[in-house]
Structure formats: C-alpha cells, structure tokens
Scaffold this motif. Structure first.
Motif, PDB file in Angstrom:
ATOM      1  N   UNK A   1       0.739  -1.273   0.074  1.00  0.00           N
ATOM      2  CA  UNK A   1       0.022   0.046   0.114  1.00  0.00           C
ATOM      3  C   UNK A   1       0.912   1.084   0.145  1.00  0.00           C
ATOM      4  N   UNK A   2       0.456   2.214  -0.815  1.00  0.00           N
ATOM      5  CA  UNK A   2       1.059   3.743  -0.691  1.00  0.00           C
ATOM      6  C   UNK A   2       0.053   4.547  -0.595  1.00  0.00           C
ATOM      7  N   UNK A   3       0.199   5.793   0.133  1.00  0.00           N
ATOM      8  CA  UNK A   3      -0.798   6.935   0.045  1.00  0.00           C
ATOM      9  C   UNK A   3       0.120   8.101   0.038  1.00  0.00           C
ATOM     10  N   UNK A   4      -0.560   9.050  -0.473  1.00  0.00           N
ATOM     11  CA  UNK A   4       0.315  10.446  -0.688  1.00  0.00           C
ATOM     12  C   UNK A   4      -0.617  11.441  -0.154  1.00  0.00           C
ATOM     13  N   UNK A   5       0.182  12.542   0.102  1.00  0.00           N
ATOM     14  CA  UNK A   5      -0.793  13.768   0.435  1.00  0.00           C
ATOM     15  C   UNK A   5       0.001  14.990   0.111  1.00  0.00           C
ATOM     16  N   UNK A   6      -0.492  16.125  -0.238  1.00  0.00           N
ATOM     17  CA  UNK A   6      -0.096  17.314  -0.408  1.00  0.00           C
ATOM     18  C   UNK A   6       0.182  18.257   0.816  1.00  0.00           C
ATOM     19  N   UNK A   7      -0.712  18.087   1.935  1.00  0.00           N
ATOM     20  CA  UNK A   7      -0.467  18.840   2.964  1.00  0.00           C
ATOM     21  C   UNK A   7      -0.451  18.105   4.372  1.00  0.00           C
ATOM     22  N   UNK A   8      -0.534  16.790   4.432  1.00  0.00           N
ATOM     23  CA  UNK A   8      -0.360  15.930   5.468  1.00  0.00           C
ATOM     24  C   UNK A   8      -1.726  15.687   6.168  1.00  0.00           C
ATOM     25  N   UNK A   9      -2.686  16.323   5.580  1.00  0.00           N
ATOM     26  CA  UNK A   9      -4.110  16.410   6.228  1.00  0.00           C
ATOM     27  C   UNK A   9      -5.104  15.398   5.485  1.00  0.00           C
ATOM     28  N   UNK A  10      -5.259  15.819   4.125  1.00  0.00           N
ATOM     29  CA  UNK A  10      -5.779  14.980   3.217  1.00  0.00           C
ATOM     30  C   UNK A  10      -5.176  14.114   2.456  1.00  0.00           C
ATOM     31  N   UNK A  11      -5.414  12.609   2.394  1.00  0.00           N
ATOM     32  CA  UNK A  11      -4.601  11.542   1.820  1.00  0.00           C
ATOM     33  C   UNK A  11      -5.342  11.068   0.593  1.00  0.00           C
ATOM     34  N   UNK A  12      -4.321  10.501  -0.526  1.00  0.00           N
ATOM     35  CA  UNK A  12      -5.023   9.759  -1.600  1.00  0.00           C
ATOM     36  C   UNK A  12      -4.216   8.302  -1.750  1.00  0.00           C
ATOM     37  N   UNK A  13      -5.315   7.437  -1.905  1.00  0.00           N
ATOM     38  CA  UNK A  13      -4.655   5.895  -1.719  1.00  0.00           C
ATOM     39  C   UNK A  13      -5.004   5.576  -3.197  1.00  0.00           C
ATOM     40  N   UNK A  14      -4.471   4.668  -3.781  1.00  0.00           N
ATOM     41  CA  UNK A  14      -4.590   3.925  -4.972  1.00  0.00           C
ATOM     42  C   UNK A  14      -5.221   2.740  -4.826  1.00  0.00           C
TER      43      UNK A  14
END
Length: 563
Positions: free
Chosen positions: A454-467
């Motif tokens: 699993x990998x998740x990413x965020x542009x601000x540390x608050x909202x996260x996007x998962x594939x």
C-alpha cells in the motif's frame, strides 16, 4: 442407443483404482456394447464423449476404442454421455481426461494451443492462490510453466491443473506486475490483463528527484510523484533478503536488509551488492552525516562506512534492537528500546534507557520527535533531554517525518497524526485500514508505505489519496434457506471483489465465517445453515490491492422471523 441413468449403473465396490480381471472384462464388455449401439444412431444433434488417457492404466485397459484417446458418438441423449463420465469417475485415475459435448471433434488437453480467459485475483500478496481459467491446459502440472511479466514462477508455487484451470500459489518473490504467460507442449498463451504481486513495504526515502520504497523479498520501487511506481531489480536473493530500511546519502540511495545486507544505488535502478552479508542482523535504519554512514538494526548492530560501500559492523550496543537513526543537530540519534546519541557513530551515549520501543524519529530543525509502540511519543530540543508526550492514539506509530511545518506520523490501521510541535497531535483520515510502516516527504508531497504494497500520498499531511479502490456501496443480500446472493454497486477500476460473511455485525477481513471472491457485482454465499441474521461486507480489489470494506449489511437467512 439408450443407457440406464447414472444412478442405475451398478459399479462394483473397489478399495482402490486397481482392477481385478473380472472387473476389467466387465468394463470392456459394457463399453463395447455402448460403442456398438452408438454407431447405429449417429445424428446431427448427438452428444459426443471425448477422452484422453494420458497414460492412465485403467483408462487404457477399459476404453472400448482401445486407443490412448478418442471420441464416441453416444446419440441424442445427454444422460447416456454422462453415464460414461460416471464410469470414468469411478474407475479411471486422475490423469485421465473426459468430457461430454455436442461437438464431434476435439483436441485433447495440452495438445492444442492454450488460451486464457481470466486470472483471479489480479492483485495479491505472496502466499495467495491464483486461478487461471482458460482452455487446452495440460492435465499434468509437469507440462506447465508460468511466468509473470517475463519472470519465471518457481516450481515451489505448487502448480495444479485441469483442462480448464491452472492454480498456483504466489511464491516469495519481489513485487512485480505483468501479464501471465502459460507455456505448454501445445503452445503458449498470455493473459490480457496483469497480475500484480504486492509485497509489504517497510521504508521509503526521498532523493530530491524521486522516492524509493523497499520491502519484502528484495522489493524496490521508485516513483517521481509518490503515486506511480516502477519495480526495480536489486539483485538480492528474495528467499533470504527482505529490505527493511532506505535512505538518501546526498549522492546515492542506501538500503538495508535482513542477513546483514547493505546495498547502494545512485538512482534506485542500478544496485551494487556487498561481497557478502555482515551477519544475521537486519539493518532497520540508515543515516549519513556527509562523511560517515551509520546503519543500525537487530542484535544491537551498528555498522559504519565512509563511502556507503565498505562497512564494518559491531554488535551488542546497549540495546537488542534498533529501529531508526537520523543525523541532525550535529549528531546521530538512534532509537529502539533505548534512545542514544553519538557525534561520530563510534562513541554512543544512552539518553533514554530501555523501555517502550520507538520505531521512528524525525527532526524539524528545532525539535526531535520519536514515535513508537502504543502511540508513544517523546520530543527533545537537543537529542539529550527527552519529554514524554501524548499522541491520542493507542495504535503503534511506525513512521514520522517533518513536512510543511508539521510532524506527520503514520502507523497501524492506517493511522495518521499531525503536530506542529510534537506536543499536540491531531488525528487525520488516511482512507485506508492497512498498516503504514514508514513515511518520507519531498517539498510538495508526503508518501507513506505499508503492508501489502500500500502507498498513500498527501500534499499537506491532512488529506490523503490512496490508489486502493474505495469500499463498495449498496450491499444487500437475498434470503434463501442456507445461502444468500450478495449484490453491490460497481466500483470504478475494480478488477474483482471479496465478500466476507459472519453471524456477527462486526464482521471484518480477519474475522468471518465465509469468504468468497467474485469478478462481478454479485456472489452467492453457501453454507449459511443457521437461520436468522447474518452480516456481509464487500471489498473491491484493483491492481494495487484490496480496499477498505463496505458497511456491514444485515441479511435475514431462511424462514426465521428476524424481527
């Protein structure tokens, strides 16, 4: 021609598939009569019985054609053909193949060109059983070899076959993704879609231009954006080396692993392996001061290097396990069951004695934050004096970084916390329930990695996007006695779904009575023999793995009045 129904065919009882002479004679006589009767009733709507002995002695001895394979026209009644199938089931060995259809011609399995219609699941972790569905597969597993994206599947995968299915267990190999190719004596077939092997990821680092994530069985992935990942070949033996740490030295990536392995790469693509491992320890953390490289891990191991290639290891420093290390504020700071500091990687001073294990550490420019088991957090302005803080979670925190003016910590169950100072922490929503093991950040993106790739990413540390795909909605079930057909709304990008059913409303992916996979948006779950309330959840699966579960749907099974 007419044969008695299968239930009326008297089959002598035998303790094995070995025949007495009288049974063989009776069998041959029966099939001879069948063949003679069938020959007189050929027609355009007839049923045909096809067989191939594949070396099976009983088949070779008792088939009326006296050949290794063949076709018998049994006439217009399907039941007559099924009677011969019943006979073969009772007396022929597992190597023999037979089928009934209305096609007068056939090609024995494995002798014609195979085809693939589906591969399920399309993404899975090592140890998962995969089923390939198609046609013309050899019935002998020894006649089948498989590769995934050009990588040969080891024979330890436990391949088993029928004429229409091949099943195998994903072996312990590095993460990869690609179509499956089946190689048989009759030819090859390649799947239209890909199978993705999802190994757990243990660490991630940022070089200034790309992320590197490392994990089980020598897995290494690179990404420029933290969203799209490419598999790289490290060259380690996946049976003995899993990679547990990653770091950027300023000029190269460094990766540490089990069995004392420390690797280096200028770009995450081309890797240099050490001449041999440094021992049986696992190196869980690596840091560089610019002139000195230090790696630390299990068995109290600390290794040092001046170039990132040649390492000297020492054991039994004042801890039996080290999990992370950072160079900041003019010193190395090492965390594990204890917290230690060193100005040179040689002389170490214990700052916090052995107690709660701390799994990760980060430096903000003014403050160190160490996170660990049960949500433990400590902060320090200098690495010398440490203060216990309250995180607000009981989940294990396994990674922490400084990103856009805040600490961002990740951990078990998809936990994400942020803090501007390491003192006050706020829970964030990652959108997943999978354990997150590590986190790293560029100037614009934070990336966390974890279990099952699993990998998740965020542009601000608050909202996260998962594939990973989102949970299905609209889950419901029918009320037949002993079973229920579960249906749900489709999820974009999903390649399959998994249904979990239990008598408990707290049904989960790890606690359930029945688990069923489906390529479509419905699945019939049998074995629900207790009438009353049952509960179902559904997950969607895509190339990146299995997503979060749906809300539990109550299902009243049978005639029981559920109230």
């Amino acid at each position: 021609m007419h044969l008695r129904d299968p239930a009326q065919v008297e089959v002598p009882a035998v303790s094995s598939r070995s025949f007495s002479r009288s049974v063989v004679a009776s069998a041959v006589a029966l099939l001879s009569v069948v063949l003679a009767a069938c020959g007189a009733n050929a027609g355009s709507g007839d049923w045909y019985y096809h067989f191939a002995c594949n070396g099976d002695y009983e088949c070779l001895t008792t088939n009326a054609l006296g050949t290794t394979s063949g076709t018998i026209d049994v006439g217009p009644r399907e039941s007559d053909c099924r009677s011969l199938e019943l006979f073969a089931e009772k007396f022929w060995g597992p190597a023999a193949w037979n089928t009934c259809d209305q096609n007068p011609t056939y090609t024995p399995p494995g002798q014609g060109t195979p085809s693939i219609t589906s591969v399920s699941p399309s993404a899975a972790v090592p140890g998962t059983q995969v089923t390939i569905t198609g046609t013309n597969f050899p019935t002998s597993p020894g006649d089948v070899t498989l590769d995934i994206g050009g990588v040969t599947v080891p024979t330890t995968a436990g391949i088993s076959t029928t004429s229409t299915t091949i099943t195998f267990t994903i072996p312990n190999i590095a993460s990869l993704s690609g179509p499956i190719t089946v190689h048989t004596p009759g030819g090859t077939a390649t799947s239209a879609g890909s199978l993705t092997i999802l190994d757990s990821l243990h660490s991630v680092a940022w070089s200034g231009t790309k992320f590197l994530a490392v994990g089980d069985y020598g897995t290494a992935l690179t990404s420029a954006d933290g969203v799209h990942w490419a598999t790289q070949v490290t060259g380690v033996n996946p049976l003995i080396v899993s990679l547990t740490s990653a770091a950027w030295s300023g000029s190269s990536f460094l990766a540490g692993g089990t069995n004392g392995y420390l690797l280096s790469s200028p770009d995450g693509v081309t890797w240099t392996l050490p001449a041999q491992g440094l021992g049986m320890m696992a190196f869980n953390g690596i840091a560089s001061s610019g002139s000195q490289f230090v790696a630390a891990g299990s068995q109290g191991a600390i290794a040092r290097s001046t170039d990132g290639s040649s390492w000297t290891a020492s054991l039994n420093y004042p801890s039996d396990l080290y999990n992370a290390i950072v160079w900041a504020n003019g010193q190395f700071v090492l965390t594990g069951y204890a917290i230690l500091t060193s100005p040179d990687g040689v002389t170490w001073t214990t700052r916090v004695p052995q107690a709660t294990p701390y799994y990760a550490i980060a430096w903000s420019g003014t403050t160190f934050a160490a996170v660990g088991a049960g949500g433990a957090v400590r902060t320090s302005p200098d690495g010398v004096t440490w203060t216990v803080r309250t995180s607000g979670t009981a989940s294990n925190l396994r990674g922490v970084t400084w990103f856009k003016g805040q600490f961002v910590a990740v951990g078990d169950g998809g936990t994400v916390l942020t803090s501007p100072d390491g003192i006050t922490w706020t829970a964030r929503t990652s959108g997943i329930s999978t354990n997150l093991n590590a986190i790293a950040a560029s100037a614009t993106t934070a990336v966390a990695v974890g279990k099952a790739g699993v990998t998740v990413s965020s542009s601000d540390g608050i909202g996260w996007t998962s594939l990973l795909p989102p949970p299905p909605t609209g889950v419901s079930g029918t009320h037949e006695v002993g079973q229920s057909t579960i249906t749900w709304s489709p999820v974009a990008g999903a390649t399959s779904y998994v249904v979990y059913v239990s008598t408990s409303g707290s049904v989960s992916k790890t606690s359930y009575f029945k688990r069923v996979t489906s390529a479509g948006t419905s699945a019939t779950v049998t074995g629900l023999n207790s009438q009353g309330w049952w509960y179902a959840i559904v997950t969607a699966v895509n190339a990146y793995g299995e997503g979060a579960p749906s809300a539990a749907a109550p299902i009243c099974v049978g005639t029981y009045i559920c109230g």
